[in-house]
Write a protein that holds these residues in place. Structure first.
Motif, PDB file in Angstrom:
ATOM      1  N   GLY A   1      51.890  32.515  45.391  1.00  0.00           N
ATOM      2  CA  GLY A   1      52.167  33.888  44.977  1.00  0.00           C
ATOM      3  C   GLY A   1      52.241  34.042  43.468  1.00  0.00           C
ATOM      4  N   LYS A   2      51.953  32.966  42.737  1.00  0.00           N
ATOM      5  CA  LYS A   2      52.035  32.999  41.269  1.00  0.00           C
ATOM      6  C   LYS A   2      50.876  33.814  40.698  1.00  0.00           C
ATOM      7  N   HIS A   3      51.207  34.689  39.758  1.00  0.00           N
ATOM      8  CA  HIS A   3      50.208  35.498  39.069  1.00  0.00           C
ATOM      9  C   HIS A   3      49.524  34.624  38.021  1.00  0.00           C
ATOM     10  N   ILE A   4      48.200  34.582  38.055  1.00  0.00           N
ATOM     11  CA  ILE A   4      47.420  33.771  37.125  1.00  0.00           C
ATOM     12  C   ILE A   4      46.616  34.718  36.240  1.00  0.00           C
ATOM     13  N   VAL A   5      46.694  34.508  34.933  1.00  0.00           N
ATOM     14  CA  VAL A   5      45.960  35.352  33.991  1.00  0.00           C
ATOM     15  C   VAL A   5      44.914  34.502  33.284  1.00  0.00           C
ATOM     16  N   PHE A   6      43.673  34.962  33.334  1.00  0.00           N
ATOM     17  CA  PHE A   6      42.586  34.323  32.603  1.00  0.00           C
ATOM     18  C   PHE A   6      42.321  35.162  31.361  1.00  0.00           C
ATOM     19  N   ASP A   7      42.168  34.502  30.231  1.00  0.00           N
ATOM     20  CA  ASP A   7      41.786  35.208  29.011  1.00  0.00           C
ATOM     21  C   ASP A   7      40.817  34.331  28.234  1.00  0.00           C
ATOM     22  N   GLU A   8      40.493  34.729  27.017  1.00  0.00           N
ATOM     23  CA  GLU A   8      39.517  33.947  26.258  1.00  0.00           C
ATOM     24  C   GLU A   8      39.996  32.517  26.015  1.00  0.00           C
ATOM     25  N   ASN A   9      41.300  32.279  26.005  1.00  0.00           N
ATOM     26  CA  ASN A   9      41.803  30.912  25.853  1.00  0.00           C
ATOM     27  C   ASN A   9      41.501  30.080  27.095  1.00  0.00           C
ATOM     28  N   SER A  10      41.580  30.685  28.277  1.00  0.00           N
ATOM     29  CA  SER A  10      41.209  29.983  29.510  1.00  0.00           C
ATOM     30  C   SER A  10      39.750  29.591  29.457  1.00  0.00           C
ATOM     31  N   MET A  11      38.928  30.502  28.948  1.00  0.00           N
ATOM     32  CA  MET A  11      37.493  30.248  28.882  1.00  0.00           C
ATOM     33  C   MET A  11      37.200  29.074  27.945  1.00  0.00           C
ATOM     34  N   GLU A  12      37.981  28.971  26.863  1.00  0.00           N
ATOM     35  CA  GLU A  12      37.770  27.889  25.904  1.00  0.00           C
ATOM     36  C   GLU A  12      38.122  26.531  26.494  1.00  0.00           C
ATOM     37  N   THR A  13      38.969  26.505  27.518  1.00  0.00           N
ATOM     38  CA  THR A  13      39.372  25.227  28.110  1.00  0.00           C
ATOM     39  C   THR A  13      38.514  24.851  29.310  1.00  0.00           C
ATOM     40  N   GLY A  14      37.374  25.507  29.462  1.00  0.00           N
ATOM     41  CA  GLY A  14      36.433  25.079  30.481  1.00  0.00           C
ATOM     42  C   GLY A  14      36.244  26.017  31.654  1.00  0.00           C
ATOM     43  N   LEU A  15      37.092  26.992  31.835  1.00  0.00           N
ATOM     44  CA  LEU A  15      36.904  27.938  32.930  1.00  0.00           C
ATOM     45  C   LEU A  15      35.942  29.016  32.451  1.00  0.00           C
ATOM     46  N   ASP A  16      34.877  29.220  33.183  1.00  0.00           N
ATOM     47  CA  ASP A  16      33.911  30.209  32.711  1.00  0.00           C
ATOM     48  C   ASP A  16      34.234  31.604  33.242  1.00  0.00           C
ATOM     49  N   ILE A  17      33.580  32.576  32.654  1.00  0.00           N
ATOM     50  CA  ILE A  17      33.804  33.973  33.013  1.00  0.00           C
ATOM     51  C   ILE A  17      33.533  34.190  34.495  1.00  0.00           C
ATOM     52  N   SER A  18      32.461  33.597  34.990  1.00  0.00           N
ATOM     53  CA  SER A  18      32.089  33.786  36.394  1.00  0.00           C
ATOM     54  C   SER A  18      33.218  33.391  37.333  1.00  0.00           C
ATOM     55  N   GLU A  19      33.823  32.240  37.103  1.00  0.00           N
ATOM     56  CA  GLU A  19      34.880  31.770  38.006  1.00  0.00           C
ATOM     57  C   GLU A  19      36.107  32.669  37.963  1.00  0.00           C
ATOM     58  N   SER A  20      36.441  33.209  36.790  1.00  0.00           N
ATOM     59  CA  SER A  20      37.590  34.119  36.727  1.00  0.00           C
ATOM     60  C   SER A  20      37.284  35.407  37.484  1.00  0.00           C
ATOM     61  N   LEU A  21      36.057  35.920  37.364  1.00  0.00           N
ATOM     62  CA  LEU A  21      35.680  37.145  38.073  1.00  0.00           C
ATOM     63  C   LEU A  21      35.613  36.922  39.581  1.00  0.00           C
ATOM     64  N   ILE A  22      35.091  35.780  39.996  1.00  0.00           N
ATOM     65  CA  ILE A  22      35.042  35.460  41.427  1.00  0.00           C
ATOM     66  C   ILE A  22      36.457  35.359  41.982  1.00  0.00           C
ATOM     67  N   SER A  23      37.348  34.720  41.237  1.00  0.00           N
ATOM     68  CA  SER A  23      38.742  34.611  41.679  1.00  0.00           C
ATOM     69  C   SER A  23      39.366  35.985  41.830  1.00  0.00           C
ATOM     70  N   SER A  24      39.130  36.840  40.853  1.00  0.00           N
ATOM     71  CA  SER A  24      39.724  38.169  40.863  1.00  0.00           C
ATOM     72  C   SER A  24      39.142  39.067  41.955  1.00  0.00           C
ATOM     73  N   SER A  25      37.950  38.760  42.419  1.00  0.00           N
ATOM     74  CA  SER A  25      37.325  39.600  43.445  1.00  0.00           C
ATOM     75  C   SER A  25      37.486  39.046  44.858  1.00  0.00           C
ATOM     76  N   ALA A  26      38.202  37.945  45.005  1.00  0.00           N
ATOM     77  CA  ALA A  26      38.363  37.319  46.321  1.00  0.00           C
ATOM     78  C   ALA A  26      39.461  38.031  47.110  1.00  0.00           C
ATOM     79  N   LEU A  27      39.101  39.135  47.721  1.00  0.00           N
ATOM     80  CA  LEU A  27      40.042  39.935  48.504  1.00  0.00           C
ATOM     81  C   LEU A  27      40.466  39.147  49.741  1.00  0.00           C
ATOM     82  N   PRO A  28      41.756  38.804  49.847  1.00  0.00           N
ATOM     83  CA  PRO A  28      42.210  37.968  50.964  1.00  0.00           C
ATOM     84  C   PRO A  28      41.810  38.543  52.328  1.00  0.00           C
ATOM     85  N   LEU A  29      41.500  37.661  53.209  1.00  0.00           N
ATOM     86  CA  LEU A  29      41.027  37.901  54.565  1.00  0.00           C
ATOM     87  C   LEU A  29      39.572  38.364  54.592  1.00  0.00           C
ATOM     88  N   ALA A  30      39.166  39.219  53.668  1.00  0.00           N
ATOM     89  CA  ALA A  30      37.775  39.669  53.650  1.00  0.00           C
ATOM     90  C   ALA A  30      36.882  38.592  53.038  1.00  0.00           C
TER      91      ALA A  30
END
Length: 184
Positions: free
Chosen positions: A80-109
């Motif tokens: 239940g922890k809120h996770i925030v991706f920002d440009e600093n997350s991107m600099e540490t290896g997480l790309d924009i695509s993965e943050s957007l996919i995570s944010s669009s993963a509507l549970p159950l659907a």
């Protein structure tokens, strides 16, 4: 997405977004599972297969670099922890695509996105309109409150002026609660 374009490119970016996303239909974003359709979701992590959405996001953003600050929120579905991706997350290896996919993963659907040990889903599970992080980020960057613009599409009869935004304002879980906020 505006964050991948320079300031001044807003009109071109909006036209691009309309071209890429404007005529999307359901089967452009999801498909039924190969076995038993929606019932196949009983054996999967979701009722629908979001591979078409994931592929579309990767095709549009994999090679993108940020030209402006960006905040994307998701929630760890296990804690239940809120996770925030920002440009600093991107600099540490997480790309924009993965943050957007995570944010669009509507549970159950749609199936959750597994990133760095987290099982991530749509940040709307935590708060369906997460304004606090963006406003606080602007303040950290040195912007005065009167120069911070939050653009939210709502159709209320009245408007409101938020004088000051603090971390305690994170308690608002949706736009309606923010709108109903009583000025201190």
């Amino acid at each position: 997405m505006l964050a991948t374009n320079e300031k001044g490119d807003e009109k071109r970016t909006i036209k691009w977004m309309e071209a890429v996303w404007g005529d999307c239909k359901g089967d452009d974003l999801w498909t039924l599972w190969d076995i038993f359709g929606v019932l196949g979701g009983l054996w999967k992590q979701s009722m629908l297969d979001s591979k078409p959405l994931r592929d579309r996001i990767h095709a549009q953003f994999d090679q993108s670099t940020l030209k402006r600050p960006l905040i994307v929120s998701a929630v760890d579905l296990e804690t239940g922890k809120h996770i925030v991706f920002d440009e600093n997350s991107m600099e540490t290896g997480l790309d924009i695509s993965e943050s957007l996919i995570s944010s669009s993963a509507l549970p159950l659907a749609f199936q959750p996105n597994n990133v760095n040990g987290f099982v991530l889903g749509d940040g709307g599970v935590y708060a369906n309109l997460q304004l606090s992080e963006g406003v606080l980020k602007c303040k950290e960057m040195g912007h005065e409150m009167e120069n911070i613009i939050v653009d939210v599409i709502m159709c209320p009869a009245n408007t409101m002026d938020i004088k000051e935004w603090t971390l305690k304002d994170s308690r608002y879980q949706n736009a309606w609660q923010v709108f109903q906020r009583k000025e201190q």
